[in-house]
Scaffold this motif. Structure first.
Motif, mmCIF file in Angstrom:
data_model
loop_
_atom_site.group_PDB
_atom_site.id
_atom_site.type_symbol
_atom_site.label_atom_id
_atom_site.label_comp_id
_atom_site.label_asym_id
_atom_site.label_seq_id
_atom_site.Cartn_x
_atom_site.Cartn_y
_atom_site.Cartn_z
ATOM 1 N N GLN A 363 0.820 -1.203 0.000
ATOM 2 C CA GLN A 363 0.000 0.000 0.000
ATOM 3 C C GLN A 363 0.862 1.265 0.000
ATOM 4 O OE1 GLN A 363 -3.299 -0.196 3.076
ATOM 5 N NE2 GLN A 363 -1.900 -1.691 3.978
ATOM 6 N N HIS A 364 0.213 2.369 -0.347
ATOM 7 C CA HIS A 364 0.753 3.700 -0.075
ATOM 8 C C HIS A 364 -0.267 4.415 0.791
ATOM 9 C CE1 HIS A 364 1.603 8.062 -1.545
ATOM 10 N NE2 HIS A 364 2.199 7.818 -0.398
ATOM 11 N N LEU A 365 0.129 4.726 2.020
ATOM 12 C CA LEU A 365 -0.742 5.395 2.970
ATOM 13 C C LEU A 365 -0.301 6.836 3.150
ATOM 14 C CD1 LEU A 365 -1.002 2.614 5.729
ATOM 15 C CD2 LEU A 365 -2.528 3.001 3.775
ATOM 16 N N LEU A 366 -1.260 7.757 3.117
ATOM 17 C CA LEU A 366 -0.968 9.174 3.263
ATOM 18 C C LEU A 366 -1.648 9.723 4.514
ATOM 19 C CD1 LEU A 366 0.059 11.941 2.190
ATOM 20 C CD2 LEU A 366 -2.078 12.089 0.874
ATOM 21 N N LYS A 371 -0.346 15.772 11.847
ATOM 22 C CA LYS A 371 -0.464 15.436 13.264
ATOM 23 C C LYS A 371 -0.103 13.980 13.576
ATOM 24 C CE LYS A 371 -4.190 18.779 14.044
ATOM 25 N NZ LYS A 371 -5.620 18.961 14.445
ATOM 26 N N THR A 372 -0.066 13.117 12.583
ATOM 27 C CA THR A 372 0.140 11.694 12.831
ATOM 28 C C THR A 372 1.622 11.408 13.053
ATOM 29 O OG1 THR A 372 -1.740 11.212 11.385
ATOM 30 C CG2 THR A 372 -0.321 9.373 11.997
ATOM 31 N N THR A 373 1.956 10.945 14.249
ATOM 32 C CA THR A 373 3.360 10.761 14.610
ATOM 33 C C THR A 373 3.828 9.326 14.359
ATOM 34 O OG1 THR A 373 2.926 10.130 16.906
ATOM 35 C CG2 THR A 373 3.097 12.503 16.413
ATOM 36 N N LEU A 374 5.142 9.197 14.323
ATOM 37 C CA LEU A 374 5.752 7.877 14.191
ATOM 38 C C LEU A 374 5.340 6.939 15.318
ATOM 39 C CD1 LEU A 374 9.434 8.727 13.176
ATOM 40 C CD2 LEU A 374 7.843 7.305 11.862
ATOM 41 N N SER A 375 4.982 7.492 16.460
ATOM 42 C CA SER A 375 4.628 6.646 17.604
ATOM 43 C C SER A 375 3.467 5.717 17.278
ATOM 44 C CB SER A 375 4.291 7.511 18.820
ATOM 45 O OG SER A 375 5.432 8.224 19.255
ATOM 46 N N ARG A 376 2.557 6.150 16.427
ATOM 47 C CA ARG A 376 1.461 5.257 16.036
ATOM 48 C C ARG A 376 1.981 4.069 15.232
ATOM 49 N NH1 ARG A 376 -3.534 8.263 13.385
ATOM 50 N NH2 ARG A 376 -4.012 6.056 12.995
ATOM 51 N N LEU A 377 2.961 4.320 14.374
ATOM 52 C CA LEU A 377 3.586 3.211 13.639
ATOM 53 C C LEU A 377 4.315 2.283 14.600
ATOM 54 C CD1 LEU A 377 4.383 1.773 11.034
ATOM 55 C CD2 LEU A 377 6.287 3.401 10.808
ATOM 56 N N PHE A 378 4.979 2.852 15.592
ATOM 57 C CA PHE A 378 5.699 2.025 16.565
ATOM 58 C C PHE A 378 4.740 1.142 17.355
ATOM 59 C CE2 PHE A 378 9.082 5.595 16.807
ATOM 60 C CZ PHE A 378 9.605 5.178 15.588
ATOM 61 N N VAL A 379 3.572 1.682 17.717
ATOM 62 C CA VAL A 379 2.568 0.866 18.408
ATOM 63 C C VAL A 379 2.164 -0.304 17.525
ATOM 64 C CG1 VAL A 379 0.174 0.834 19.239
ATOM 65 C CG2 VAL A 379 1.699 2.713 19.887
ATOM 66 N N GLU A 396 -1.591 4.860 22.268
ATOM 67 C CA GLU A 396 -2.118 3.504 22.269
ATOM 68 C C GLU A 396 -2.668 3.113 20.899
ATOM 69 O OE1 GLU A 396 -5.045 3.332 25.307
ATOM 70 O OE2 GLU A 396 -3.607 3.447 26.959
ATOM 71 N N GLN A 397 -2.948 4.098 20.073
ATOM 72 C CA GLN A 397 -3.533 3.848 18.762
ATOM 73 C C GLN A 397 -2.457 3.526 17.752
ATOM 74 O OE1 GLN A 397 -5.661 7.179 17.148
ATOM 75 N NE2 GLN A 397 -6.420 6.072 15.359
ATOM 76 N N GLY A 398 -2.651 2.427 17.019
ATOM 77 C CA GLY A 398 -1.735 2.084 15.944
ATOM 78 C C GLY A 398 -2.214 2.666 14.626
ATOM 79 N N ILE A 399 -1.904 1.988 13.527
ATOM 80 C CA ILE A 399 -2.363 2.383 12.199
ATOM 81 C C ILE A 399 -3.209 1.239 11.669
ATOM 82 C CG2 ILE A 399 -1.650 2.968 9.858
ATOM 83 C CD1 ILE A 399 0.855 4.243 11.037
ATOM 84 N N SER A 400 -4.504 1.425 11.716
ATOM 85 C CA SER A 400 -5.445 0.319 11.444
ATOM 86 C C SER A 400 -5.299 -0.230 10.028
ATOM 87 C CB SER A 400 -6.886 0.789 11.678
ATOM 88 O OG SER A 400 -7.196 1.888 10.825
ATOM 89 N N GLU A 401 -4.859 0.604 9.084
ATOM 90 C CA GLU A 401 -4.729 0.123 7.707
ATOM 91 C C GLU A 401 -3.659 -0.944 7.556
ATOM 92 O OE1 GLU A 401 -5.905 4.541 7.436
ATOM 93 O OE2 GLU A 401 -4.677 3.217 8.724
ATOM 94 N N LEU A 402 -2.806 -1.088 8.556
ATOM 95 C CA LEU A 402 -1.710 -2.055 8.469
ATOM 96 C C LEU A 402 -2.048 -3.395 9.095
ATOM 97 C CD1 LEU A 402 1.283 0.311 9.296
ATOM 98 C CD2 LEU A 402 0.775 -0.727 7.075
ATOM 99 N N SER A 403 -3.191 -3.482 9.790
ATOM 100 C CA SER A 403 -3.482 -4.736 10.492
ATOM 101 C C SER A 403 -4.922 -5.176 10.272
ATOM 102 C CB SER A 403 -3.202 -4.569 11.976
ATOM 103 O OG SER A 403 -3.989 -3.542 12.536
#
Length: 403
Positions: A363-366, A371-379, A396-403
């Motif tokens: 995917q390509h996610l934009l 406001k979206t920080t790397l910390s969400r990717l780390f979660v 606590e929130q991740g990136i839902s498109e990845l899971s």
């Protein structure tokens, strides 16, 4: 019948390969955004000029646009905070060390920290990894020496010498801890904090000594020594990559960081491009060289069988840069903000591998909200590592498109 089924289920779970997590910062000072980022979103994204070497792994990777570090004023301090999300002047634990606490309990190295060597200084960091108190963890720069430690059986004489050294170190550490505990009673609060930091370092040395002793009598895993020797002849990055592949495969470690600050040629001046195409061409050539090296590593991971898949399938890899180029991160994008210096927004980030860990790739996610920080990717990556209810940098929130 039920006990047998339960036993079979437990055996099946025991045979499932453990997750691995890897964080790579190879492209210092940002990229040529136009030749890095796709213009189409979702699964219809197109391979760009810079990412072309990764085309065979299109279905194993996701391009993330618009992610940022937490604080805008980090600038050239961004390497210090790439994996922590904190301010460099008051740093915090890095995500790899959080993962290592869970994935590294039964391995020789809870995490492998590779890089230029040592810790560097604030703004000129030589490591991506920071402990629970925000202190830098020295990186290892000598891939050959680490290879010997991980994969070459020591002679009997070397074992005896190592045992003697471990015993000496234990005695020294015992004495130091006793002295500093006594000293702490007669010093100021600030000095006491310094002593506590010192004692923490001593205790970590004690834990590593205990791990080294437990592994000393174990035969090292069999790896392709010729492959590593060949990689050593190819420059700085290839042996680091090959060493990390072997360590992850043999589970000498399940978590690693790789920080490269040399070997690709200096493009820092060109990253302050001010729109000049000649500067951008220099940056793009450096970017392409880095991606080619990474693509070779990805190919070797994909060619390494693990369980019912490959090492790439069971390893979640972050690859990119801790900052954007030096003339505004909006280059080529309809974002609002621009800077005349390195920014920590719209970071060039790829997430590669991990499909057997549940990562939805290809995917390509934009994230255009600034406001979206790397910390969400780390979660999200901590979830891939099997860490229950992960939380990082208050997120606590991740990136839902990845899971």
């Amino acid at each position: 019948m039920l006990p047998r089924l339960l036993a079979n289920d437990q055996t099946a779970k025991a045979n499932v390969p453990r997750p691995r997590l890897l964080f790579i910062d190879e492209i210092g000072n940002g990229v040529d955004n136009v030749r890095w980022y796709p213009t189409k979103l979702g699964r219809e994204w197109e391979i760009t000029e810079t990412l072309r070497p990764l085309e065979p792994f299109r279905d194993h990777m996701t391009v993330l646009s618009g992610l940022r570090q937490t604080y805008d004023d980090n600038g050239h301090l961004a390497a210090d905070t790439f994996l922590t999300g904190a301010k460099a002047t008051s740093n915090a634990v890095s995500v790899d060390q959080v993962a290592a606490e869970h994935l590294g309990k039964d391995v020789q190295f809870p995490s492998l920290v590779l890089g230029p060597g040592g810790t560097g200084t604030v703004k000129w960091s030589s490591t991506l990894s920071y402990d629970r108190k925000g202190r830098p963890i020295p990186s290892i720069s000598d891939a050959g020496a680490l290879f010997q430690k991980l994969f070459v059986a020591p002679t009997d004489a070397a074992v005896r010498e190592t045992e003697a050294r471990i015993s000496r170190n234990e005695s020294i550490l015992d004495g130091l801890e006793a002295q500093t505990v006594a000293l702490r009673k007669s010093i100021s609060a600030e000095d006491a904090r310094q002593v506590d930091a010192y004692l923490d370092a001593v205790r970590e040395m004690e834990r590593q000594i205990a791990r080294d002793r437990s592994w000393l009598q174990k035969a090292p895993p069999d790896v392709d020594k010729a492959a590593f020797a060949a990689a050593e002849k190819q420059g700085r990055q290839p042996p680091m990559y090959e060493l990390m592949r072997m360590a992850l495969l043999t589970e000498r470690s399940r978590v690693g960081t790789l920080m490269f600050t040399s070997g690709l040629g200096s493009a820092h001046g060109a990253t302050h491009h001010k729109g000049q195409q000649s500067n951008l061409d220099v940056v793009a050539a450096r970017d392409l060289k880095a991606v080619k090296l990474f693509a070779s590593f990805v190919a070797s991971m994909q060619a390494t069988p693990v369980g019912d898949g490959t090492l790439l399938d069971y390893t979640c890899i972050l690859f990119g840069s801790h900052m954007n180029n030096g003339t505004g991160w909006a280059q080529g994008f309809p974002f609002k903000s621009t800077f005349d210096s390195h920014s920590v927004r719209n970071l060039p980030i790829l997430l590669v591998g991990g499909r057997k860990l549940g990562v939805k790739q290809g995917q390509h996610l934009l994230f255009p909200d600034e406001k979206t920080t790397l910390s969400r990717l780390f979660v999200e990556m901590l979830k891939c590592g099997g860490i229950p209810a992960p939380r990082f940098n208050g997120q606590e929130q991740g990136i839902s498109e990845l899971s």
